[in-house]
Motif scaffolding. Sequence first.
Motif, PDB file in Angstrom:
ATOM      1  N   GLU A  94       0.843  -1.192   0.000  1.00 40.47           N
ATOM      2  CA  GLU A  94       0.000   0.000   0.000  1.00 40.47           C
ATOM      3  C   GLU A  94       0.879   1.243   0.000  1.00 40.47           C
ATOM      4  O   GLU A  94       2.009   1.228   0.476  1.00 40.47           O
ATOM      5  CB  GLU A  94      -0.904   0.008   1.242  1.00 40.47           C
ATOM      6  N   GLY A  95       0.344   2.323  -0.535  1.00 41.91           N
ATOM      7  CA  GLY A  95       1.029   3.604  -0.523  1.00 41.91           C
ATOM      8  C   GLY A  95       0.031   4.708  -0.260  1.00 41.91           C
ATOM      9  O   GLY A  95      -1.179   4.476  -0.249  1.00 41.91           O
ATOM     10  N   GLY A  96       0.537   5.907  -0.050  1.00 42.62           N
ATOM     11  CA  GLY A  96      -0.355   7.029   0.205  1.00 42.62           C
ATOM     12  C   GLY A  96       0.247   8.345  -0.230  1.00 42.62           C
ATOM     13  O   GLY A  96       1.459   8.518  -0.197  1.00 42.62           O
ATOM     14  N   HIS A  97      -0.614   9.251  -0.674  1.00 37.93           N
ATOM     15  CA  HIS A  97      -0.211  10.628  -0.971  1.00 37.93           C
ATOM     16  C   HIS A  97      -0.436  11.445   0.299  1.00 37.93           C
ATOM     17  O   HIS A  97      -1.586  11.594   0.746  1.00 37.93           O
ATOM     18  CB  HIS A  97      -1.038  11.218  -2.113  1.00 37.93           C
ATOM     19  N   ILE A  98       0.615  11.965   0.869  1.00 35.33           N
ATOM     20  CA  ILE A  98       0.512  12.710   2.109  1.00 35.33           C
ATOM     21  C   ILE A  98      -0.359  13.945   1.937  1.00 35.33           C
ATOM     22  O   ILE A  98      -1.200  14.250   2.791  1.00 35.33           O
ATOM     23  CB  ILE A  98       1.911  13.087   2.650  1.00 35.33           C
ATOM     24  N   SER A  99      -0.219  14.650   0.812  1.00 34.93           N
ATOM     25  CA  SER A  99      -0.946  15.907   0.609  1.00 34.93           C
ATOM     26  C   SER A  99      -2.453  15.736   0.491  1.00 34.93           C
ATOM     27  O   SER A  99      -3.214  16.616   0.899  1.00 34.93           O
ATOM     28  CB  SER A  99      -0.423  16.628  -0.638  1.00 34.93           C
ATOM     29  N   THR A 100      -2.907  14.594  -0.040  1.00 37.21           N
ATOM     30  CA  THR A 100      -4.349  14.406  -0.259  1.00 37.21           C
ATOM     31  C   THR A 100      -4.968  13.391   0.689  1.00 37.21           C
ATOM     32  O   THR A 100      -6.193  13.310   0.785  1.00 37.21           O
ATOM     33  CB  THR A 100      -4.628  13.939  -1.686  1.00 37.21           C
ATOM     34  N   GLY A 101      -4.142  12.584   1.333  1.00 40.12           N
ATOM     35  CA  GLY A 101      -4.650  11.529   2.180  1.00 40.12           C
ATOM     36  C   GLY A 101      -5.085  10.293   1.412  1.00 40.12           C
ATOM     37  O   GLY A 101      -5.538   9.310   1.996  1.00 40.12           O
ATOM     38  N   GLU A 102      -4.945  10.337   0.100  1.00 36.51           N
ATOM     39  CA  GLU A 102      -5.320   9.198  -0.753  1.00 36.51           C
ATOM     40  C   GLU A 102      -4.422   7.996  -0.445  1.00 36.51           C
ATOM     41  O   GLU A 102      -3.212   8.138  -0.320  1.00 36.51           O
ATOM     42  CB  GLU A 102      -5.200   9.573  -2.219  1.00 36.51           C
ATOM     43  N   ARG A 103      -5.026   6.823  -0.335  1.00 36.09           N
ATOM     44  CA  ARG A 103      -4.303   5.583  -0.060  1.00 36.09           C
ATOM     45  C   ARG A 103      -4.716   4.534  -1.075  1.00 36.09           C
ATOM     46  O   ARG A 103      -5.801   4.598  -1.612  1.00 36.09           O
ATOM     47  CB  ARG A 103      -4.640   5.044   1.325  1.00 36.09           C
ATOM     48  N   GLY A 104      -3.832   3.550  -1.264  1.00 38.19           N
ATOM     49  CA  GLY A 104      -4.227   2.456  -2.141  1.00 38.19           C
ATOM     50  C   GLY A 104      -3.075   1.524  -2.424  1.00 38.19           C
ATOM     51  O   GLY A 104      -1.915   1.813  -2.145  1.00 38.19           O
ATOM     52  N   ALA A 105      -3.434   0.389  -2.997  1.00 32.89           N
ATOM     53  CA  ALA A 105      -2.442  -0.626  -3.334  1.00 32.89           C
ATOM     54  C   ALA A 105      -1.792  -0.334  -4.684  1.00 32.89           C
ATOM     55  O   ALA A 105      -0.744  -0.896  -4.988  1.00 32.89           O
ATOM     56  CB  ALA A 105      -3.099  -1.995  -3.375  1.00 32.89           C
ATOM     57  N   ASP A 106      -2.382   0.532  -5.484  1.00 33.52           N
ATOM     58  CA  ASP A 106      -1.858   0.792  -6.822  1.00 33.52           C
ATOM     59  C   ASP A 106      -1.629   2.281  -7.041  1.00 33.52           C
ATOM     60  O   ASP A 106      -2.029   2.857  -8.027  1.00 33.52           O
ATOM     61  CB  ASP A 106      -2.818   0.241  -7.877  1.00 33.52           C
ATOM     62  N   LEU A 107      -1.016   2.912  -6.065  1.00 31.87           N
ATOM     63  CA  LEU A 107      -0.776   4.346  -6.102  1.00 31.87           C
ATOM     64  C   LEU A 107       0.605   4.635  -6.669  1.00 31.87           C
ATOM     65  O   LEU A 107       1.568   3.978  -6.309  1.00 31.87           O
ATOM     66  CB  LEU A 107      -0.837   4.874  -4.674  1.00 31.87           C
ATOM     67  N   SER A 108       0.719   5.590  -7.562  1.00 31.83           N
ATOM     68  CA  SER A 108       2.054   5.974  -8.049  1.00 31.83           C
ATOM     69  C   SER A 108       2.158   7.470  -8.170  1.00 31.83           C
ATOM     70  O   SER A 108       1.249   8.194  -7.930  1.00 31.83           O
ATOM     71  CB  SER A 108       2.371   5.301  -9.380  1.00 31.83           C
TER      72      SER A 108
END
Length: 108
Positions: A94-108
Motif C-alpha cells: 500500500e502507498g499514500g499521498h501525504i498531501s491528499t490523504g489518498e491511499r491504495g495498493a496501486d498508487l504511483s
Amino acid sequence: MKEIRAYIQPFMLAKLTQTLLEIPNFPGMSVSDCEGFGSEKVIERQDYSPFMPKKRIEIFARDELVGIIFNAIMTVANTHQHGAGKVYIINVDEGGHISTGERGADLS
C-alpha cells in the motif's frame, strides 16, 4: 504495485535517467548517494576501504511497467564489468499521498 530498487555506478545515472524518461507513463524516481560492497571486494589503494560509491534508485511502478523498467535498467546501466550494480523488485502492499490523504495498493 512494486518498488524497483537499483544500485548503479554513478557515471551511468544520466544515461539511465534519459532512457527511463522515454518510457510512456514513467512514474518518476528518487536517487540518493550510497556506498557498499558485495561478496568480492576490490583493494585499489593503500588506505583500503571496501565501500564503493553507488547511486541508489527507487521507483514505485504499476505492475504493467515493472518489466519494461527492470529491463531498461539491466541493459542501460550495464558496464560489462564486475560491480556494475544490482536491481531488485519488491512487492508494495500500500502507498499514500501525504498531501491528499489518498491511499491504495496501486498508487504511483
